[in-house]
Enzyme design. Structure first.
Site, PDB file in Angstrom:
ATOM      1  N   SER A 113     -20.481  70.750  37.290  1.00 47.62           N
ATOM      2  CA  SER A 113     -19.141  70.743  37.895  1.00 47.62           C
ATOM      3  C   SER A 113     -18.843  69.333  38.383  1.00 47.62           C
ATOM      4  CB  SER A 113     -19.138  71.691  39.086  1.00 47.62           C
ATOM      5  OG  SER A 113     -18.049  71.406  39.928  1.00 47.62           O
ATOM      6  N   SER A 114     -17.553  68.984  38.402  1.00 47.53           N
ATOM      7  CA  SER A 114     -17.181  67.636  38.862  1.00 47.53           C
ATOM      8  C   SER A 114     -17.431  67.459  40.356  1.00 47.53           C
ATOM      9  CB  SER A 114     -15.711  67.353  38.546  1.00 47.53           C
ATOM     10  OG  SER A 114     -14.880  68.267  39.215  1.00 47.53           O
ATOM     11  N   CYS A 115     -17.739  68.548  41.082  1.00 47.16           N
ATOM     12  CA  CYS A 115     -17.995  68.389  42.524  1.00 47.16           C
ATOM     13  C   CYS A 115     -19.386  67.813  42.807  1.00 47.16           C
ATOM     14  CB  CYS A 115     -17.776  69.690  43.274  1.00 47.16           C
ATOM     15  SG  CYS A 115     -18.993  70.932  42.909  1.00 47.16           S
ATOM     16  N   TYR A 142     -22.714  74.114  46.547  1.00 51.76           N
ATOM     17  CA  TYR A 142     -22.559  74.320  45.101  1.00 51.76           C
ATOM     18  C   TYR A 142     -22.950  73.044  44.360  1.00 51.76           C
ATOM     19  CZ  TYR A 142     -20.015  75.614  40.790  1.00 51.76           C
ATOM     20  OH  TYR A 142     -19.670  75.929  39.501  1.00 51.76           O
ATOM     21  N   LYS A 146     -25.795  72.446  41.460  1.00 51.12           N
ATOM     22  CA  LYS A 146     -25.439  71.938  40.127  1.00 51.12           C
ATOM     23  C   LYS A 146     -26.190  70.631  39.818  1.00 51.12           C
ATOM     24  CE  LYS A 146     -22.706  75.104  38.510  1.00 51.12           C
ATOM     25  NZ  LYS A 146     -23.100  75.846  37.313  1.00 51.12           N
ATOM     26  N   HIS A 185      -9.881  79.743  42.688  1.00 52.50           N
ATOM     27  CA  HIS A 185      -9.560  78.326  42.564  1.00 52.50           C
ATOM     28  C   HIS A 185      -8.048  78.141  42.717  1.00 52.50           C
ATOM     29  CE1 HIS A 185     -13.522  78.302  40.449  1.00 52.50           C
ATOM     30  NE2 HIS A 185     -13.650  77.230  41.199  1.00 52.50           N
TER      31      HIS A 185
HETATM   32  O1  GFB Z   1      -9.760  74.710  43.127  1.00 49.36           O
HETATM   33  P1  GFB Z   1      -9.953  74.469  44.567  1.00 49.36           P
HETATM   34  O2  GFB Z   1     -10.021  75.667  45.452  1.00 49.36           O
HETATM   35  O3  GFB Z   1     -11.271  73.650  44.892  1.00 49.36           O
HETATM   36  O4  GFB Z   1      -8.715  73.537  45.005  1.00 49.36           O
HETATM   37  P2  GFB Z   1     -11.666  72.102  44.807  1.00 49.36           P
HETATM   38  C1  GFB Z   1      -8.617  73.157  46.341  1.00 49.36           C
HETATM   39  C2  GFB Z   1      -7.453  72.216  46.581  1.00 49.36           C
HETATM   40  O5  GFB Z   1      -6.219  72.912  46.417  1.00 49.36           O
HETATM   41  C3  GFB Z   1      -7.514  71.750  48.033  1.00 49.36           C
HETATM   42  C4  GFB Z   1      -5.566  73.026  47.698  1.00 49.36           C
HETATM   43  O6  GFB Z   1      -6.894  70.481  48.156  1.00 49.36           O
HETATM   44  C5  GFB Z   1      -6.688  72.839  48.721  1.00 49.36           C
HETATM   45  O7  GFB Z   1      -6.192  72.406  49.983  1.00 49.36           O
HETATM   46  N1  GFB Z   1      -4.882  74.334  47.787  1.00 49.36           N
HETATM   47  C6  GFB Z   1      -3.597  74.534  48.153  1.00 49.36           C
HETATM   48  C7  GFB Z   1      -5.434  75.551  47.536  1.00 49.36           C
HETATM   49  N2  GFB Z   1      -3.312  75.836  48.187  1.00 49.36           N
HETATM   50  C8  GFB Z   1      -4.431  76.500  47.788  1.00 49.36           C
HETATM   51  C9  GFB Z   1      -4.733  77.882  47.616  1.00 49.36           C
HETATM   52  O8  GFB Z   1      -3.926  78.787  47.829  1.00 49.36           O
HETATM   53  N3  GFB Z   1      -5.995  78.181  47.171  1.00 49.36           N
HETATM   54  C10 GFB Z   1      -6.935  77.204  46.897  1.00 49.36           C
HETATM   55  N4  GFB Z   1      -8.137  77.569  46.447  1.00 49.36           N
HETATM   56  N5  GFB Z   1      -6.673  75.890  47.122  1.00 49.36           N
HETATM   57  C11 GFB Z   1     -13.660  72.999  43.527  1.00 49.36           C
HETATM   58  C12 GFB Z   1     -14.846  73.766  43.998  1.00 49.36           C
HETATM   59  O9  GFB Z   1     -13.210  72.227  44.582  1.00 49.36           O
HETATM   60  O10 GFB Z   1     -13.969  72.138  42.472  1.00 49.36           O
HETATM   61  C13 GFB Z   1     -15.395  74.536  42.850  1.00 49.36           C
HETATM   62  O11 GFB Z   1     -14.442  74.660  45.000  1.00 49.36           O
HETATM   63  C14 GFB Z   1     -15.592  73.655  41.610  1.00 49.36           C
HETATM   64  O12 GFB Z   1     -16.598  75.075  43.248  1.00 49.36           O
HETATM   65  C15 GFB Z   1     -14.364  72.827  41.310  1.00 49.36           C
HETATM   66  O13 GFB Z   1     -16.674  72.802  41.812  1.00 49.36           O
HETATM   67  C16 GFB Z   1     -14.573  71.842  40.204  1.00 49.36           C
HETATM   68  O14 GFB Z   1     -11.001  71.413  43.665  1.00 49.36           O
HETATM   69  O15 GFB Z   1     -11.489  71.449  46.123  1.00 49.36           O
END
Ligand code: GFB
Length: 318
Positions: A113-115, A142, A146, A185
């Site tokens: 994952s890119s994280c 996570y 990874k 996500h």
């Molecule tokens: O996809 P996500 O949940 O994870 O996106 P990451 C998070 C971003 O979207 C943050 C914003 O900047 C949140 O503040 N956001 C806005 C929201 N509204 C929402 C909403 O309703 N739901 C969600 N989920 N986010 C992921 C990791 O990080 O990166 C995964 O959690 C994976 O495990 C992935 O590694 C590549 O992008 O921050």
């Protein structure tokens, strides 16, 4: 970069995690290869149980593995369930990778994952940025699992000569995503929220955080195509980034989904929720140099994801 040729013709190929978004897309993509796709449902094989995994892999006579099985979720799932994200991902990886080595599997591709990259990594993030700084706290559990998976593949390659490789996909979206407003996500969560606002004629939708973080999004079918390409054509210790190399703010993402869904309201921000990493965009020049590029435009991908959501989640619930 070591280019190699692994012919899938006639091979028995296990997609570990075929019920998940990435694994299901890989299984769909493999139907275009002349190989036998092998899967195991959770009820038949619990990947957390070491002896079961070793026994099943030895008995099943597998030539190649796509290791897409993982405990996954969006930013809040990562931040609030650290034990599950660290423990389950470590155990799944160690079980599958070790069992593959023991059974003489010829090729394995691990999905990271890119994280894995440091929170303040230089953007776009090159593969060399791994382990050069502190991780983003919301998903470090996570990320550490990874990183361990990448290192397991590298270590088994060095010590035992296993042809195990790793890819680091950017944020994914598409058919089969988990439509769960709390744990999902961002793309799936926003599709749900915007569709609900449209249905109820609501004028606003709430975004978590500030809307300013930047993310890169890759359509699952492109990810699957990249995974098959890498398994067939690449053999080296260094993992490869998989993405588009283009990013956008979370607000721009929300506006794109609103356009596709046909909703004209405005976004409000819940600043009590985390932003996570300020920016996350991959340098994908290594994969491009090997000859792979993503084919689906972002708008087309969002359209297909939304249509899948309507047909498979909304209509089924009705
Ligand atoms: O996809 P996500 O949940 O994870 O996106 P990451 C998070 C971003 O979207 C943050 C914003 O900047 C949140 O503040 N956001 C806005 C929201 N509204 C929402 C909403 O309703 N739901 C969600 N989920 N986010 C992921 C990791 O990080 O990166 C995964 O959690 C994976 O495990 C992935 O590694 C590549 O992008 O921050």
């Amino acid at each position: 970069m070591a280019v190699s040729s692994f012919d899938l013709t006639g091979k028995r190929v296990w997609v570990a995690g075929h019920r998940g978004m990435a694994g299901a897309a890989i299984a769909r993509r493999l139907r275009r290869e002349n190989c036998e796709i092998v899967t195991a449902d959770r009820n038949d094989l619990d990947l957390l149980r070491q002896a079961d995994v070793h026994g099943w892999v030895a008995d099943t006579k597998i030539d190649a593995v796509f290791l897409a099985a993982a405990t996954v979720g969006g930013i809040m799932a990562n931040a609030t369930r650290p034990a599950e994200f660290l423990y389950e991902n470590l155990v799944i990886e160690t079980n599958v990778i070790h069992a593959a080595k023991s059974a003489g599997v010829k090729k394995l591709l691990f999905l990271g994952s890119s994280c894995i990259y440091p929170r303040m990594a230089e953007q776009p993030m090159r593969e060399e940025a791994l382990l050069t700084g502190a991780l983003e706290p919301t998903n470090e559990w996570y990320a550490i699992a990874k990183i361990a998976g990448i290192k397991l593949c590298a270590a088994f390659r060095r010590q035992y000569g296993c042809d195990f490789v790793s890819v680091m996909p950017t944020n994914l979206f598409g058919p089969g995503d988990r439509y769960d407003a709390e744990n999902g996500h961002v793309v799936a969560a926003l599709i749900m929220k915007i569709h609900a606002a449209k249905r109820s004629s609501s004028a606003t939708v709430e975004l978590w955080g500030t809307g300013t973080p930047k993310r890169e999004f890759l359509f699952t079918e492109d990810l699957a195509d990249a995974c098959v390409f890498v398994l067939k054509n690449y053999s080296d210790e260094l993992f490869l980034n998989v993405g588009t190399g283009r990013d956008m703010t979370i607000l721009e993402l929300a506006e794109s989904i609103a356009r596709v869904a046909g909703w004209n309201g405005t976004f409000v921000f819940d600043r009590s929720k985390p932003d996570g990493m300020p920016r996350k965009v991959m340098d994908v020049s290594r994969l491009h140099a090997l000859g792979w590029n993503a084919q689906t435009s972002f708008d087309e991908g969002i359209k297909q994801a939304y249509e899948w959501y309507l047909a498979n989640v909304v209509d089924r619930a009705a």
